[in-house]
Structure formats: structure tokens, C-alpha cells
Design a protein around this motif. Structure first.
Motif, PDB file in Angstrom:
ATOM      1  N   LYS A  75      -8.876  -3.888  -5.881  1.00 10.12           N
ATOM      2  CA  LYS A  75      -8.660  -5.536  -5.642  1.00 10.12           C
ATOM      3  C   LYS A  75      -9.964  -5.960  -6.841  1.00 10.12           C
ATOM      4  O   LYS A  75      -9.360  -7.326  -7.161  1.00 10.12           O
ATOM      5  CB  LYS A  75      -9.293  -6.066  -4.453  1.00 10.12           C
ATOM      6  N   ALA A  76     -10.691  -5.410  -7.280  1.00  5.95           N
ATOM      7  CA  ALA A  76     -11.570  -5.991  -8.303  1.00  5.95           C
ATOM      8  C   ALA A  76     -11.219  -5.718  -9.666  1.00  5.95           C
ATOM      9  O   ALA A  76     -11.854  -6.310 -10.775  1.00  5.95           O
ATOM     10  CB  ALA A  76     -12.813  -5.102  -7.946  1.00  5.95           C
ATOM     11  N   VAL A 134     -11.485  14.526  -7.679  1.00  2.00           N
ATOM     12  CA  VAL A 134     -10.357  13.803  -7.869  1.00  2.00           C
ATOM     13  C   VAL A 134     -10.290  12.928  -6.611  1.00  2.00           C
ATOM     14  O   VAL A 134      -9.757  11.589  -6.746  1.00  2.00           O
ATOM     15  CB  VAL A 134      -9.018  14.674  -8.088  1.00  2.00           C
ATOM     16  N   GLN A 135     -10.285  13.559  -5.513  1.00  4.72           N
ATOM     17  CA  GLN A 135     -10.046  13.033  -3.974  1.00  4.72           C
ATOM     18  C   GLN A 135     -11.109  11.676  -3.983  1.00  4.72           C
ATOM     19  O   GLN A 135     -10.550  10.750  -3.546  1.00  4.72           O
ATOM     20  CB  GLN A 135     -10.491  13.917  -2.946  1.00  4.72           C
ATOM     21  N   GLU A 163      -2.535  12.050 -10.991  1.00  2.05           N
ATOM     22  CA  GLU A 163      -3.367  13.322 -10.334  1.00  2.05           C
ATOM     23  C   GLU A 163      -3.608  14.639 -11.200  1.00  2.05           C
ATOM     24  O   GLU A 163      -4.708  15.260 -11.209  1.00  2.05           O
ATOM     25  CB  GLU A 163      -2.842  13.756  -9.025  1.00  2.05           C
ATOM     26  N   GLN A 164      -2.682  14.501 -12.023  1.00  3.70           N
ATOM     27  CA  GLN A 164      -2.719  15.964 -13.003  1.00  3.70           C
ATOM     28  C   GLN A 164      -3.815  15.527 -14.108  1.00  3.70           C
ATOM     29  O   GLN A 164      -4.784  16.372 -14.374  1.00  3.70           O
ATOM     30  CB  GLN A 164      -1.476  16.338 -13.603  1.00  3.70           C
ATOM     31  N   PHE A 194       0.760   2.978  -3.306  1.00  3.31           N
ATOM     32  CA  PHE A 194      -0.430   3.805  -3.697  1.00  3.31           C
ATOM     33  C   PHE A 194      -0.060   5.348  -4.211  1.00  3.31           C
ATOM     34  O   PHE A 194      -0.551   5.835  -4.910  1.00  3.31           O
ATOM     35  CB  PHE A 194      -1.475   3.712  -2.737  1.00  3.31           C
ATOM     36  N   PHE A 243      -9.822   8.775  -6.287  1.00  4.92           N
ATOM     37  CA  PHE A 243      -8.617   8.103  -5.684  1.00  4.92           C
ATOM     38  C   PHE A 243      -9.306   7.166  -4.489  1.00  4.92           C
ATOM     39  O   PHE A 243      -8.841   6.040  -4.401  1.00  4.92           O
ATOM     40  CB  PHE A 243      -7.438   8.959  -5.282  1.00  4.92           C
ATOM     41  N   LEU A 244     -10.087   7.614  -3.644  1.00  3.74           N
ATOM     42  CA  LEU A 244     -10.598   6.888  -2.731  1.00  3.74           C
ATOM     43  C   LEU A 244     -11.457   5.669  -3.163  1.00  3.74           C
ATOM     44  O   LEU A 244     -11.122   4.549  -2.796  1.00  3.74           O
ATOM     45  CB  LEU A 244     -11.718   7.660  -1.741  1.00  3.74           C
ATOM     46  N   VAL A 269      -0.977   7.778  -7.356  1.00  8.45           N
ATOM     47  CA  VAL A 269      -1.732   9.100  -7.263  1.00  8.45           C
ATOM     48  C   VAL A 269      -0.706   9.944  -7.949  1.00  8.45           C
ATOM     49  O   VAL A 269      -1.310  10.817  -8.801  1.00  8.45           O
ATOM     50  CB  VAL A 269      -1.872   9.427  -5.891  1.00  8.45           C
ATOM     51  N   PHE A 303       0.904  -1.024   0.061  1.00 10.60           N
ATOM     52  CA  PHE A 303       0.103  -0.008   0.040  1.00 10.60           C
ATOM     53  C   PHE A 303       0.966   1.320  -0.007  1.00 10.60           C
ATOM     54  O   PHE A 303       0.273   2.464  -0.510  1.00 10.60           O
ATOM     55  CB  PHE A 303      -0.920  -0.038   1.168  1.00 10.60           C
ATOM     56  N   PHE A 324      -8.971   3.278  -4.264  1.00  5.48           N
ATOM     57  CA  PHE A 324      -8.147   2.299  -3.316  1.00  5.48           C
ATOM     58  C   PHE A 324      -9.258   1.258  -2.995  1.00  5.48           C
ATOM     59  O   PHE A 324      -9.121   0.144  -2.584  1.00  5.48           O
ATOM     60  CB  PHE A 324      -7.912   3.300  -2.134  1.00  5.48           C
ATOM     61  N   ARG A 325     -10.744   1.649  -2.839  1.00  6.14           N
ATOM     62  CA  ARG A 325     -11.693   0.917  -2.490  1.00  6.14           C
ATOM     63  C   ARG A 325     -11.696  -0.437  -3.318  1.00  6.14           C
ATOM     64  O   ARG A 325     -12.045  -1.343  -2.865  1.00  6.14           O
ATOM     65  CB  ARG A 325     -12.984   1.436  -2.288  1.00  6.14           C
ATOM     66  N   TYR A 326     -11.873  -0.091  -4.656  1.00 11.19           N
ATOM     67  CA  TYR A 326     -12.182  -1.137  -5.604  1.00 11.19           C
ATOM     68  C   TYR A 326     -11.091  -1.921  -6.257  1.00 11.19           C
ATOM     69  O   TYR A 326     -11.244  -2.532  -7.367  1.00 11.19           O
ATOM     70  CB  TYR A 326     -13.188  -0.766  -6.665  1.00 11.19           C
TER      71      TYR A 326
END
Lengths: 88, 205
Positions: free
Chosen positions: B72-73, B60-61, B39-40, B31, B64-65, B35, B28, B68-70
Motif C-alpha cells: 500500500k505504501a 524469498v518468503q 519468484e524465480q 497477489f 513476499f510477506l 509471486v 488480493f 504484501f505488508r507494505y
């Protein structure tokens, strides 16, 4: 072909496909048909050229840098995230 | 007998896979590299979709969340960037639905058909012939950006992905969960809309 004939069905059929033509997404026969048509029809030639220029200009739009404060904020949020994402 | 999907899948080469595999195997700490890489791009995509700096930052925030959450899928069946933009586009769409905008206008092809009197030029206008670098200036760039902002969202999404971000028709269709034919229709109408705006700008110069 003059302007009075410009609402001709063939012109409108061409008009519908100009983007696909610019993107090289048409078969050879249709491409040749469009090329032949715009050679003879000034309004359609103008349509094609101005549409092409519109796409060119769109591609020139500049990208803005990420505001420094936001970049820092994002970094912080990422650092503070739980180390294990929820099972997806 | 059904052929297992896996057997007919093409091998996708993608510069991001190594990083995604590392994150998905527990690294992690990598990560932030992801980003940094995007990010740009995502900021500019969100800016074009939200039209507002603060909303773009929120999007954008949130993107990225969600990534991070998905993550693995993610199945390595498409380029990671395409998957990322799918997450970003859906985050933008959800954000828009939460705010109270008027219903979206449909663009019909009829409104852009050349009219005999109004449009029947006998020569190509200057702006279509001049070299791009001679034509471009801050005022024109601003005009184009304003014109893109004034497009209804569903057309803006398509033109931004196709003509600004450079995705193919098939990729755009996949990102937006649309048919390729639908992407083509929306793209053509969006381009015609922008062409009209630019034409107006040059005529009133």
C-alpha cells in the motif's frame, strides 16, 4: 610505453575508471583518453580486456529454477495470508 | 515557494503497475500472479546473496510477506521491480545481520593495481580473446559462482544487481540507498576481485 613504466600515475588513473569506461558512463574526452592510452600501453589494454571478459562471464551465469516444493510452499503461504494487509 | 514534488515528477511506465493497482484496490486474489512473476528472479537473487538454498527460500518468503505488508505504501514513483529489489535487498541484509558472520572485509583498490613484475603481460591472455561460447563450460560457471559467493556482501549486492540482474547505476543506487559514486566504486572493486579469481583459474589450468 613498457612494463617498467606501468606504475605511472596516468596508468593508475586509467585503471580506476575502466569499469565506468566499459559501462559507457564517462564523458567523450575521458573515453578518448582511455582509448588512446590502451592503444599504447599493453598492460592497460590487457587489464581492460580481462575486465571486460569478467563482466561478460558474470552476465552468463545461469539462473536456477525454483525448487518445486518451495514453489508449492510459497503458494500455500500466500493463500493463507490475511486478505487485508496491515495499514502501511 | 516550494514546487510540489508531484508536479515535477516524471510519469513512469511500468508493466507491473496495473497488477499492483489491482491488488491495492482489494484484488488480493491477484497477489499470487505477482509471486509467480518474480519468484524465480527473487530466488536466484537470494541464492546469490545467502549462498544457501534454505536461507534463500526463507528470504524469498520473507520478501513476499514484506511486499504484501507494505505494498500500500508503494507510490508508483519508481518501477515496481526496483521497489521489490529494495525490499529483497533489505531482507537479505537483515537476515545476514541475524546470523553470526565475521565482520565484512573491505576491498581496497590498491590490492588490485597491476604490479610491474607480477602483472605486465605483453599479450592478451587467451581467456580474454576466445569467443564466449567456446570458453564457457560447467567448471568455469561454477568457478564464477564461487568467486561471486566469496565477495564480501556489500560488493556482492552491487555486482549482482548491476551485472547479473541488469539494473543501471542509478537504479542500483536507489535500491541500496547509496550514492551513484559509491555504487561505481563498489562495482569496480567487485569486478577487479572477480577478475583476479578468474585470472588465477586460467593461470592454474
Amino acid at each position: 610505453m613498457n612494463n617498467d613504466e606501468h606504475d605511472h600515475k596516468h596508468c593508475l588513473e586509467m585503471f580506476d575508471r575502466l569499469s565506468e569506461y566499459l559501462d559507457n558512463e564517462l564523458d567523450e574526452v575521458t573515453c578518448k583518453d582511455i582509448e588512446k592510452h590502451v592503444k599504447e600501453c599493453v598492460p592497460c589494454f590487457v587489464c581492460l580486456q580481462t575486465l571486460k571478459r569478467t563482466v561478460d562471464l558474470c552476465k552468463q551465469t545461469e539462473s536456477r529454477p525454483v525448487p518445486k516444493d518451495f514453489s508449492k510452499k510459497l503458494k500455500k503461504i500466500i493463500q493463507n495470508m490475511p486478505k487485508t494487509p496491515p495499514a502501511g | 515557494m516550494t514546487v510540489p514534488k508531484r508536479a515535477i515528477r516524471k510519469q513512469i511506465k511500468d508493466k507491473d503497475f496495473e497488477l499492483i493497482r489491482a491488488i491495492n484496490s482489494g484484488r488480493f486474489d491477484r497477489f499470487p500472479d505477482l509471486v509467480k512473476r518474480y519468484e524465480q528472479k527473487l530466488y536466484n537473487f537470494s541464492l546469490r546473496m545467502c549462498r544457501d538454498g534454505a536461507d534463500a527460500e526463507d528470504t524469498v518468503q520473507e520478501t513476499f510477506l514484506n511486499v504484501f505488508r507494505y505494498l500500500k505504501a508503494f507510490r508508483y514513483e519508481t518501477k515496481f521491480k526496483n521497489w521489490l529489489y529494495r525490499v529483497a535487498a533489505s531482507t537479505c541484509i537483515k537476515k545476514r545481520r541475524k546470523s553470526k558472520f565475521a565482520p565484512e572485509r573491505e576491498l581496497s583498490l590498491d590490492e588490485f593495481y597491476p604490479k610491474d613484475e607480477a602483472e605486465g603481460p605483453n599479450q592478451v591472455p587467451n581467456w580474454a580473446l576466445m569467443p564466449l561460447d567456446k570458453l564457457l563450460n560447467d567448471e568455469l560457471l561454477d568457478k564464477i559462482n564461487q568467486a561471486i559467493f566469496s565477495l564480501p556482501e556489500k560488493y556482492r549486492l552491487v555486482i549482482v544487481l548491476r551485472d547479473i540482474e541488469g539494473f543501471s547505476t542509478a537504479e542500483t543506487a536507489q535500491i541500496l540507498n547509496l550514492s551513484a559514486a559509491n555504487v561505481k566504486v563498489r562495482l569496480h572493486r567487485a569486478r577487479l576481485f572477480l577478475r583476479d579469481k578468474l585470472k588465477g583459474y586460467f593461470e592454474n589450468e
